[in-house]
Design a protein around this motif. Sequence first.
Motif, PDB file in Angstrom:
ATOM      1  N   LEU A 112       0.986 -53.203 -44.502  1.00  0.00           N
ATOM      2  CA  LEU A 112       1.808 -52.060 -44.889  1.00  0.00           C
ATOM      3  C   LEU A 112       1.509 -50.850 -44.003  1.00  0.00           C
ATOM      4  CD1 LEU A 112       3.783 -50.651 -46.823  1.00  0.00           C
ATOM      5  CD2 LEU A 112       1.850 -50.236 -48.368  1.00  0.00           C
ATOM      6  N   ARG A 113       0.232 -50.568 -43.793  1.00  0.00           N
ATOM      7  CA  ARG A 113      -0.150 -49.400 -43.009  1.00  0.00           C
ATOM      8  C   ARG A 113       0.166 -49.587 -41.525  1.00  0.00           C
ATOM      9  NH1 ARG A 113      -6.000 -48.416 -45.796  1.00  0.00           N
ATOM     10  NH2 ARG A 113      -5.956 -46.290 -45.007  1.00  0.00           N
ATOM     11  N   GLU A 114       0.162 -50.818 -41.058  1.00  0.00           N
ATOM     12  CA  GLU A 114       0.554 -51.092 -39.669  1.00  0.00           C
ATOM     13  C   GLU A 114       2.047 -50.883 -39.485  1.00  0.00           C
ATOM     14  OE1 GLU A 114      -0.730 -54.199 -37.202  1.00  0.00           O
ATOM     15  OE2 GLU A 114      -2.401 -52.805 -36.928  1.00  0.00           O
ATOM     16  N   SER A 115       2.836 -51.295 -40.468  1.00  0.00           N
ATOM     17  CA  SER A 115       4.294 -51.184 -40.378  1.00  0.00           C
ATOM     18  C   SER A 115       4.763 -49.755 -40.587  1.00  0.00           C
ATOM     19  CB  SER A 115       4.962 -52.102 -41.411  1.00  0.00           C
ATOM     20  OG  SER A 115       4.617 -53.450 -41.189  1.00  0.00           O
ATOM     21  N   ILE A 116       4.084 -49.034 -41.493  1.00  0.00           N
ATOM     22  CA  ILE A 116       4.472 -47.645 -41.794  1.00  0.00           C
ATOM     23  C   ILE A 116       3.219 -46.779 -41.756  1.00  0.00           C
ATOM     24  CG2 ILE A 116       5.739 -46.146 -43.398  1.00  0.00           C
ATOM     25  CD1 ILE A 116       6.918 -48.587 -44.672  1.00  0.00           C
ATOM     26  N   PRO A 117       2.778 -46.380 -40.564  1.00  0.00           N
ATOM     27  CA  PRO A 117       1.562 -45.559 -40.462  1.00  0.00           C
ATOM     28  C   PRO A 117       1.623 -44.269 -41.273  1.00  0.00           C
ATOM     29  CG  PRO A 117       2.221 -46.375 -38.306  1.00  0.00           C
ATOM     30  CD  PRO A 117       3.345 -46.702 -39.252  1.00  0.00           C
ATOM     31  N   SER A 118       2.826 -43.710 -41.430  1.00  0.00           N
ATOM     32  CA  SER A 118       2.959 -42.435 -42.152  1.00  0.00           C
ATOM     33  C   SER A 118       2.676 -42.566 -43.638  1.00  0.00           C
ATOM     34  CB  SER A 118       4.367 -41.860 -41.956  1.00  0.00           C
ATOM     35  OG  SER A 118       5.359 -42.747 -42.450  1.00  0.00           O
ATOM     36  N   ILE A 119       2.551 -43.794 -44.163  1.00  0.00           N
ATOM     37  CA  ILE A 119       2.279 -43.970 -45.586  1.00  0.00           C
ATOM     38  C   ILE A 119       0.950 -43.329 -45.966  1.00  0.00           C
ATOM     39  CG2 ILE A 119       1.074 -46.193 -45.451  1.00  0.00           C
ATOM     40  CD1 ILE A 119       3.676 -45.195 -48.110  1.00  0.00           C
ATOM     41  N   ASP A 120       0.031 -43.224 -44.993  1.00  0.00           N
ATOM     42  CA  ASP A 120      -1.276 -42.632 -45.281  1.00  0.00           C
ATOM     43  C   ASP A 120      -1.187 -41.138 -45.593  1.00  0.00           C
ATOM     44  OD1 ASP A 120      -2.778 -44.946 -45.049  1.00  0.00           O
ATOM     45  OD2 ASP A 120      -3.004 -44.748 -42.879  1.00  0.00           O
ATOM     46  N   ARG A 121      -0.070 -40.520 -45.255  1.00  0.00           N
ATOM     47  CA  ARG A 121       0.129 -39.113 -45.619  1.00  0.00           C
ATOM     48  C   ARG A 121       0.431 -38.957 -47.108  1.00  0.00           C
ATOM     49  NH1 ARG A 121       4.910 -37.196 -42.090  1.00  0.00           N
ATOM     50  NH2 ARG A 121       4.439 -35.203 -43.104  1.00  0.00           N
TER      51      ARG A 121
END
Length: 246
Positions: A74-83
Amino acid sequence: MDGCSFQLLGGWKMYLGGEDCTAAVPGGKAKLLLAYLALAYDPLPSRKQVAFAFWPNSTEKQALSNLRKLLHDLRESIPSIDRYLTVTPKAFQWSRNAVLHTDVLAFERAAQGASLDELRLAETLYRGELLPDFYEDWLETKRETLAYTYLNVLEKLTSMMETRREYSAALYYGNKLLIHHRTREETYRTLMRLHALNRDKAAVTQVYRQLVRVLQNELGIGPAEETEQLLKSLTGNPGGSSAAPS
């Protein structure tokens, strides 16, 4: 910080900072994980709770390993999710600086209202059942609760429109109610009464005929005496051959 928004009723969509990120989510399991966390509100479940909910038949070690892999993808596909989503070794947490919006929470809040505007908003927000393409056990209770709430909203709107003598609007909501509960005889009686108030006796009989067909085809029974008497009082027809379905 901008917001994170989920549409979970009638489908699945995710927006980060106003941008549609739905297509970027890597598969159904990742969509379910985000939906699970969005529905959990506060406090969010621990990593163990999520792992056991998603892989109930696996060992604790394997379930946690599966969750780590899912989070990595998930974090590889959507790095901005960590925001928006903070992940620690033990738990999840939505960022306190980001606004989290879900159509489910907006629907539930509007459905609790008593005003016409609130109930109309709730009816509009319910685009369909919760995550209709997924069949996880943990979804069933929430899905059924939301569906029941939606039927209650339709009942209130139908009643309010009848009280206001806006019979066409009442029929609109009553017919929507019927779509979701085809064998509920009380709804047919409501529609029969509304058509009579709207000075459409032909439609009264038509609704009755529809009821007869549905009850016979799906339950193998006929209408209740109360319905027969209502038909007679509204049309003068005792339910004889002219009222029976062809």
